[in-house]
Design an enzyme around this catalytic site. Sequence first.
Site, PDB file in Angstrom:
ATOM      1  N   HIS A  89       0.822  -1.208   0.000  1.00 49.28           N
ATOM      2  CA  HIS A  89       0.000   0.000   0.000  1.00 49.28           C
ATOM      3  C   HIS A  89       0.855   1.256   0.000  1.00 49.28           C
ATOM      4  CE1 HIS A  89      -3.601  -2.428   1.570  1.00 49.28           C
ATOM      5  NE2 HIS A  89      -3.680  -2.231   0.275  1.00 49.28           N
ATOM      6  N   ARG A 127     -22.380  12.257 -13.147  1.00 47.96           N
ATOM      7  CA  ARG A 127     -23.152  11.425 -12.212  1.00 47.96           C
ATOM      8  C   ARG A 127     -24.344  12.263 -11.736  1.00 47.96           C
ATOM      9  NH1 ARG A 127     -17.601   9.427 -10.648  1.00 47.96           N
ATOM     10  NH2 ARG A 127     -17.732   7.161 -10.688  1.00 47.96           N
ATOM     11  N   ARG A 149     -25.334  10.608 -17.252  1.00 47.29           N
ATOM     12  CA  ARG A 149     -25.834   9.291 -16.843  1.00 47.29           C
ATOM     13  C   ARG A 149     -27.152   9.495 -16.116  1.00 47.29           C
ATOM     14  NH1 ARG A 149     -22.392   5.819 -12.714  1.00 47.29           N
ATOM     15  NH2 ARG A 149     -23.096   7.316 -11.171  1.00 47.29           N
ATOM     16  N   GLU A 170     -21.408  -2.600 -16.663  1.00 46.93           N
ATOM     17  CA  GLU A 170     -20.990  -2.702 -15.255  1.00 46.93           C
ATOM     18  C   GLU A 170     -21.286  -4.086 -14.692  1.00 46.93           C
ATOM     19  OE1 GLU A 170     -21.535   1.314 -13.144  1.00 46.93           O
ATOM     20  OE2 GLU A 170     -23.451   0.951 -14.119  1.00 46.93           O
ATOM     21  N   ASN A 183     -15.709   0.242 -11.775  1.00 45.33           N
ATOM     22  CA  ASN A 183     -15.887   0.143 -10.320  1.00 45.33           C
ATOM     23  C   ASN A 183     -16.920  -0.944 -10.012  1.00 45.33           C
ATOM     24  OD1 ASN A 183     -14.312   2.412 -10.456  1.00 45.33           O
ATOM     25  ND2 ASN A 183     -15.972   3.843 -10.066  1.00 45.33           N
ATOM     26  N   ASP A 184     -18.054  -0.856 -10.697  1.00 50.19           N
ATOM     27  CA  ASP A 184     -19.074  -1.876 -10.459  1.00 50.19           C
ATOM     28  C   ASP A 184     -18.725  -3.191 -11.143  1.00 50.19           C
ATOM     29  OD1 ASP A 184     -21.079  -0.938  -8.708  1.00 50.19           O
ATOM     30  OD2 ASP A 184     -21.584   0.576 -10.193  1.00 50.19           O
ATOM     31  N   ARG A 191     -18.032  -3.425  -3.239  1.00 51.46           N
ATOM     32  CA  ARG A 191     -17.032  -2.357  -3.290  1.00 51.46           C
ATOM     33  C   ARG A 191     -17.031  -1.475  -2.045  1.00 51.46           C
ATOM     34  NH1 ARG A 191     -19.537   1.437  -8.152  1.00 51.46           N
ATOM     35  NH2 ARG A 191     -18.524   3.215  -7.202  1.00 51.46           N
ATOM     36  N   CYS A 224     -15.012   4.541 -17.753  1.00 52.87           N
ATOM     37  CA  CYS A 224     -15.216   5.699 -16.881  1.00 52.87           C
ATOM     38  C   CYS A 224     -15.042   5.332 -15.414  1.00 52.87           C
ATOM     39  CB  CYS A 224     -16.581   6.337 -17.127  1.00 52.87           C
ATOM     40  SG  CYS A 224     -17.945   5.228 -16.792  1.00 52.87           S
TER      41      CYS A 224
HETATM   42  C1  PEP Z   1     -18.426   2.544 -12.218  1.00 58.52           C
HETATM   43  O1  PEP Z   1     -19.159   1.721 -11.661  1.00 58.52           O
HETATM   44  O2  PEP Z   1     -17.274   2.288 -12.636  1.00 58.52           O
HETATM   45  C2  PEP Z   1     -18.893   3.927 -12.393  1.00 58.52           C
HETATM   46  C3  PEP Z   1     -18.203   4.798 -13.100  1.00 58.52           C
HETATM   47  O3  PEP Z   1     -20.031   4.261 -11.767  1.00 58.52           O
HETATM   48  P1  PEP Z   1     -20.116   4.609 -10.200  1.00 58.52           P
HETATM   49  O4  PEP Z   1     -18.741   4.573  -9.639  1.00 58.52           O
HETATM   50  O5  PEP Z   1     -20.747   5.951 -10.144  1.00 58.52           O
HETATM   51  O6  PEP Z   1     -21.001   3.500  -9.719  1.00 58.52           O
HETATM   52 MG    MG Z   2     -21.272   2.190 -11.385  1.00 55.83          MG
END
Ligand code: PEP
Ligand code: MG
Length: 824
Positions: A445, A552, A588, A687, A710-711, A721, A758
Amino acid sequence: MVGLVIVSHSPRLAQGVAELAQEMGGPEMRIETAAGIADGAMGTDAVLVQEAIERAWSVDGVLVLMDLGSAVLSAEMALDLLQEDHRGNVVLCEAPIAEGAVAAAVTARLGSSLEQVAEEARKGLAGKAAHLGVVATTDEDTAAPTDAAPERSIRVRVEAPHGLHARPAARLVQTAARFDAQIWLRNVTSGRGPVDARSLSSVAGLTVRNGHVLEVLASGPDADVALAAIDELAAERFGDEVSSVNREASPEKPAVTTTAGEFRGITASPGIGIGPARRLAQPDLDVREVRASDLDAELRALDAALATVRDELLAQRGGLVARGRQDEAAIFDAHLLFLEDAAIVGPATDAIRAGASAPAAWRDALGAAVLAWSSLDDPYLVVRADDLRSVGRQILARLLGVELAAPRLEAPGIVVATNLTPAEAVALGPEVQGIAMANGAPTSHAMIVARSLGIPAVSGLGAGILDVPEGTLLALDGSEGIVRVDPPPDVLHRFEAALVASESANRAALAAAHEPAVTTDGRPVEVMANIAHVEEVEEAVAAGADGVGLFRSEFLFMERDSLPDVDEQEAAYRRAAEALGGKTLTVRTLDVGADKPLPALALPFAENPALGLRGLRLGLVMPDLLEVQLRALLRVAHDHPVRVMFPMVTTIGEVRAAREGLERARTRGTEEGDHIAAQIEIGIMIEVPAAALAATHLAAEVDFLSIGTNDLTQYTLAADRGDPAVAGLIDPLHPAVLKLIERTAAAGRALDRPVAICGEVAADIEAVPLLVGLGVGELSVSGPALPFVKAAVRRTDSRAAAELARRALAAPDAAAVRSMLATN
Ligand code: PEP
Ligand code: MG
């Protein structure tokens, strides 16, 4: 360098052979395939072959290898289609395609002529034949040239697990070719040879196995150095076991001191640092004088220390989240878990009950746990012992009433330490010119933090670095993994020049923020901004955003008791679009769900919110909510380039239902006299693994795709997450996630739909070449990262990136991918 074209009836066969050859020829070699016919069926096509030859073209010429039958005819016809002046420099070679391609690639890499490359390709079968004893290697194949008798020789024992198979043999050939010397090899054990060491097929014909003794004979001006280099290569087992991944698998290994005053370690954070060696002062936490008071008081003291440190960690974490540094914030999730770890708190409590003081009990329990983590086999887990040590010390300091201020350097310099805890790394200021760590690994880390702060660092330097006296001048190259101690003036000058160059590269990134991001070989990559508030558009434009790739919009809906109506939403989107001055705004639609509640909406309770009604799913069960938002967007799209993007899509049915929602919004708007856009581009976020796997079908329904890593990561790795208990699992560079990205990008390419990323990984500077190599054409990141992501694109060669992506896709886990990136 001679280029190579593989012609085959089967695209997969051609691709596989090309990959094999690329590994031997290196990323700079041009290897093209012409395989299959237009509809993807088996066959060969002269026009495709001609195009492949033109792509592989260089003045050194092109070697063409074909599989069978019509492949040869197509290649011959392709010659007729070629430009007149290119035709004379193309050889259609009868060599077998796999062995021929490998031998050709190794020889081409040496800068050999087209004739030499073709000759080596023809001899490609010799090694296999000799190995199987089918055809004895002829004298002509193996005889040493007689025009220069060997003057020197050494014998080396081959200790490569699989003998001198293709890769170690290729390394030997490449090493021999570096010198102005004639070099021959003889397999003393089997009696084969001598053969020319510059010929891969001849070396393969020696059939050198593990344990065989090889005689290396040399003559010419560089004979001595060439023999020394081959001796060294043999000592390194011909590179077969010292891959960078393995080097990192033993972060505590002793340093390799290459020349006097030079330490070699593992690249952990790129960049150059020059400055005096400095140590971070660590207060001594001595528990010997502490006496236990009564049992309850000691137990309460431990509880209080755990609670205080928990609050401190949460505060540190919150600070990082507020500054948008999610990755670093996640580090503290793991730390928080240690505070509840029964394997540490349990023994500590037991020891207190048995009469120990809280500090002594904690120190012993911590020591045992650190030892257990340190002795695990997995190098990734071993570095977690550092995290544990770090949190443990914070608690011990609390128990002893010692102020554990974040260590700071008293004067600028390079931090020399056994290891750094993440908390120490986060607290490092501008006075730190570099980090030289005896232990540690690039995946620790602390090193993630160092990279995000742009501090050059080398880890795994070995204990010797700790003996360097305070104040000694160090020159550190984080990209090469080298630290020079008290460098002589010429070396220092080289480092200074590199430092000036890297500082000017940073300045250049900022200065070029408004230029397009194009790879070194001319592939444009759009770099867009992620925003959550309208006010951020200006910052994004100033940072050089090519547009907004992700707005967002849910932040318009949060922290309020009523939902924004169509006029209010229109005003917000219009302000953002106007501030963009003609660049695209991607909005979005509302992405909330049971875990992100809206005070203005009574959302049903969900047992498993991440898998429940969220994103577009919610919009489809509450169509009025979606319709109001789409109507506002249609109004703004009348005057500005606006795209609409639906989150959390899983099925085609959902996309079609969303389109129907758009049509309803259009009808309502028209009926009520709105000025609305005739057309609006619609896209979806990928996602969910199912969406990535069905991307071809989904892409056919929309205008663009944007991968929300991310998702996508949480759903692919089945790790929430937001749950610190599984934070260690969440890594978007896991090869499983990369495969889904690649698949989505391929679907977009096939249907000519732009594909973006993204998620946060798009702002990971080291990962940028990999993402480009996976085939995405747009990266959407937060404003501050924008100029640096653009600069990273400009440093990327898309062919080398494709090769990197191929290797990453084959990696076993995210740690291996990160190691590849650290040494890329
Ligand atoms: C993602 O899931 O990568 C994303 C960009 O959307 P959020 O982080 O807003 O869920
Ligand atoms: Mg997302």
